[in-house]
Scaffold this motif. Structure first.
Motif, PDB file in Angstrom:
ATOM      1  N   UNK A 134       0.837  -1.204   0.000  1.00  0.00           N
ATOM      2  CA  UNK A 134       0.000   0.000   0.000  1.00  0.00           C
ATOM      3  C   UNK A 134       0.873   1.255   0.000  1.00  0.00           C
ATOM      4  N   UNK A 135       1.930   1.263   0.795  1.00  0.00           N
ATOM      5  CA  UNK A 135       2.830   2.422   0.845  1.00  0.00           C
ATOM      6  C   UNK A 135       3.472   2.667  -0.506  1.00  0.00           C
ATOM      7  N   UNK A 136       3.859   1.586  -1.194  1.00  0.00           N
ATOM      8  CA  UNK A 136       4.476   1.732  -2.516  1.00  0.00           C
ATOM      9  C   UNK A 136       3.472   2.268  -3.530  1.00  0.00           C
ATOM     10  N   UNK A 137       2.232   1.787  -3.463  1.00  0.00           N
ATOM     11  CA  UNK A 137       1.209   2.255  -4.401  1.00  0.00           C
ATOM     12  C   UNK A 137       0.872   3.726  -4.178  1.00  0.00           C
ATOM     13  N   UNK A 138       0.885   4.149  -2.915  1.00  0.00           N
ATOM     14  CA  UNK A 138       0.559   5.543  -2.603  1.00  0.00           C
ATOM     15  C   UNK A 138       1.767   6.467  -2.668  1.00  0.00           C
ATOM     16  N   UNK A 139       2.951   5.899  -2.911  1.00  0.00           N
ATOM     17  CA  UNK A 139       4.179   6.690  -2.959  1.00  0.00           C
ATOM     18  C   UNK A 139       4.366   7.526  -1.695  1.00  0.00           C
ATOM     19  N   UNK A 140       4.152   6.909  -0.558  1.00  0.00           N
ATOM     20  CA  UNK A 140       4.297   7.618   0.716  1.00  0.00           C
ATOM     21  C   UNK A 140       5.777   7.808   1.049  1.00  0.00           C
ATOM     22  N   UNK A 141       6.102   8.984   1.563  1.00  0.00           N
ATOM     23  CA  UNK A 141       7.492   9.247   1.938  1.00  0.00           C
ATOM     24  C   UNK A 141       7.934   8.310   3.060  1.00  0.00           C
TER      25      UNK A 141
END
Length: 643
Positions: A134-141
């Motif tokens: 999910x973090x990779x899909x949302x490009x979260x810092x």
């Protein structure tokens, strides 16, 4: 022996029947828990994740709950139907109705608790990977840290325990109303030869053909024809399994050349009854398969198609335009290149284009040119075309080639009549010789469309154009452009606010699409796999519901000389038909739905459809092989019960 001990022994003895239900339920609980863990995660509630993402997860949780209600109710009903004789025998030997209901309630409760515990443990184990994805899909810092929210555990356990108890109560209510004689005789009722109506067969063909034809020719009118298509296809599918399948097999029974070869007589004779008995289940599975394939194909098409469209419409990773010729009223190229280098971005090629801000003085109603096209020379276009790998062109004197990526090639409304263009104080009449839809420049503030003119004519127009009407555009293609968002935002921050719209990049719309459609596809695929497993489980349950009857038939056939190899061949054919016929019908339904989607989006969908169908075919094949293995093994060892 207490009732609880008796319930435990029943579960151990009939575990082959409970396996598919247990695995499917545990998988459902696992997915539900991972979504709940995301929803109740402190980082999600108080962090940088957009509220829309959390709302999407909550919507999926409700879908899973509705699905679980339907699936568990169907599973319980199927189990009870397969054990009616057993229940009648228990009551005949002195078990009271209340004791029978308590025993079954214990069995269902034990399975529910085991599936909840297993699913929750698996959910905890896979939550870390889920958060990383999910973090990779949302490009979260900052990636979402691993955290097991107590609220997620509570909601998951309580929800599925209540669902299990409610569905068990509804299923056991039917058993409580049955009489001993009804339970003992339910499976002994003789079966008459399945019949069909010729008129209903014709209606099924008419409904399917009409639905497919509407879907094929609807195009952009699909919003109007969608509900008639759904009605026709669903009605046609139901009649296909309840009427047309029986008619087809009855016709084979009358063909002696086919019927008397090998084991066809036994296979076809049994299939007539099996398809009729399983018609409703196969209808539901076919519809579920069509929904899953269409939804997965649609999500994948949107995600991959939108990404391809962004690359097509934005041929350069980053581009800036400035009106005013050689004036530098924006960010200097050296500054841009320095920022790109600081972020470790490699420039594969770059361009600098000087064009003329044109103005349309006169044109037809359907000419695919905006009011303020950019005029460039033939040589400039060919240089750009070489960089973005599209065909070059040669423009004749007093002619032009219109470049408009938003125009649709082959559209009957496109008009290529003469247009009058004003450049500075010069007006010329241009005769369009072609329309091109390949983008060679990013679609920015000064590029409604591009008019490519002869080099000599461009020089003539440039002489009568002031510096204020010249447009300078420069840009870069990056090897690792997907990771250029921070660099683009840094360049954008250096521009005056009124000029920020003159910067265009590929990465900004790409990240938006990735966050919206990528996450939707990721979540949708989980739900689709859940539905797909449920469809396979329904067939598995129905298969073992008829196991005792099939075993008696095959035992009788072995007495008259049928070999084990021939029995395996018959079983494989029958199970294969039950598994793959509804899947094949679902594939056809999904193909027409995705074709309509391709017409609306103007993108080819067959590649996406083939990939999704291939993935689900492999899953269906695996389910079929496992079911066949379990069925044949049970057939070979019918009395192998645990002590």
């Amino acid at each position: 022996m207490t009732l609880r001990q008796f319930a435990f022994k029943n579960i151990r003895g009939k575990w082959h029947q409970y396996t598919a239900y247990f695995v499917s339920s545990a998988f459902t609980v696992m997915i539900f828990f991972m979504y709940a863990a995301f929803i109740f995660h402190p980082y999600v509630i108080d962090g940088d994740v957009h509220r829309g993402v959390r709302s999407l997860m909550i919507a999926c949780e409700w879908i899973i709950v509705v699905f679980a209600l339907f699936f568990i109710h169907y599973s319980h009903s199927t189990f009870l139907k397969s054990r009616t004789q057993e229940f009648g025998l228990f009551m005949l030997m002195g078990m009271t109705r209340a004791q029978l209901i308590r025993t079954l309630f214990f069995e269902n409760t034990i399975i529910s608790i085991l599936s909840i515990l297993s699913g929750t443990v698996l959910g905890v184990l896979f939550s870390r990977l889920f958060f990383v994805l999910i973090s990779a899909l949302l490009d979260l810092e900052d990636p979402i840290p691993f955290h097991v929210a107590p609220a997620a555990l509570g909601v998951t356990c309580l929800s599925f325990f209540l669902i299990g108890v409610l569905m068990s109560a509804l299923s056991l209510w039917r058993v409580g109303r049955s009489q001993i004689i009804d339970l003992m005789k339910e499976k002994r009722q003789p079966k008459s030869l399945p019949v069909f109506s010729k008129w209903l067969v014709v209606v099924s063909v008419f409904c399917l053909v009409s639905g497919y034809a509407l879907a094929w020719f609807s195009g952009t009118a699909i919003l109007i024809t969608m509900f008639p298509i759904l009605f026709l296809v669903i009605a046609g599918t139901y009649l296909l399994f309840t009427q047309s399948s029986v008619a087809f097999l009855r016709s084979i029974r009358r063909n002696r050349r086919i019927l008397y070869k090998h084991t066809h007589l036994i296979t076809v004779s049994q299939l007539v009854y099996k398809l009729k008995d399983n018609a409703r289940v196969m209808f539901v599975v076919a519809v579920l398969s069509a929904v899953v394939l269409t939804a997965s194909g649609t999500l994948y098409t949107f995600y991959d198609g939108m990404t391809s469209q962004i690359v097509k419409m934005t041929p350069h990773a980053i581009s800036l335009t400035a009106q005013g010729g050689e004036r530098d009223d924006g960010v200097h190229p050296d500054t841009v290149e320095s920022i790109l280098a600081e972020h470790g971005l490699t420039v594969s090629h770059q361009y600098r284009v000087v064009g003329i801000a044109g103005e349309i003085a006169q044109k037809g109603d359907r000419v695919p040119v905006g009011d303020a096209p950019l005029i460039i020379s033939n040589k400039t276009y060919n240089d750009l075309a070489q960089q973005v790998q599209v065909d070059s062109l040669k423009v004749e004197r007093e002619s032009t080639v219109i470049v408009n990526p938003f125009a649709r090639m082959g559209d009957a409304t496109v008009d290529l009549s003469d247009i009058r263009v004003k450049a500075g104080d010069e007006e010329v009449t241009l005769s369009p010789q072609a329309l091109r839809t390949e983008a060679v420049l990013n679609q920015g503030a000064h590029t409604d469309a591009i008019l490519v003119v002869n080099d000599a004519l461009f020089e003539q127009l440039a002489e009568h154009t002031s510096a204020e009407d010249l447009i300078v555009s420069y840009g870069y293609e990056l090897e690792n452009w997907a990771h250029s968002l921070k660099a683009v935002e840094e360049v954008e921050a250096l521009l005056p606010e009124e000029r920020q719209q003159h910067l265009t990049s590929r990465v900004q719309p790409f990240v938006e699409v990735k966050q919206i459609f990528g996450l939707t596809m990721f979540i949708g695929l989980f739900v689709s796999v859940l539905f797909f497993i449920a469809a396979g489980s329904m067939l598995y349950f129905k298969l073992f519901t008829e196991f005792q009857e099939d075993r008696q038939q095959f035992t009788a056939l072995k007495r008259i000389g049928i070999t084990d190899g021939e029995i395996k061949k018959i079983v494989t054919t029958q199970i294969g038909m039950i598994f793959f016929l509804p899947f094949g019908v679902g594939v056809v339904h999904a193909a027409f739905a995705l074709k309509t989607l391709g017409d609306v989006l103007m993108v080819p969908v067959w590649q996406y459809a083939a990939i999704i169908t291939g993935i689900y075919f492999v899953l269906q094949l695996a389910y079929f092989l496992l079911s066949r293995y379990a069925y044949v093994k049970r057939m070979a060892h019918p009395t192998s019960l645990p002590s």
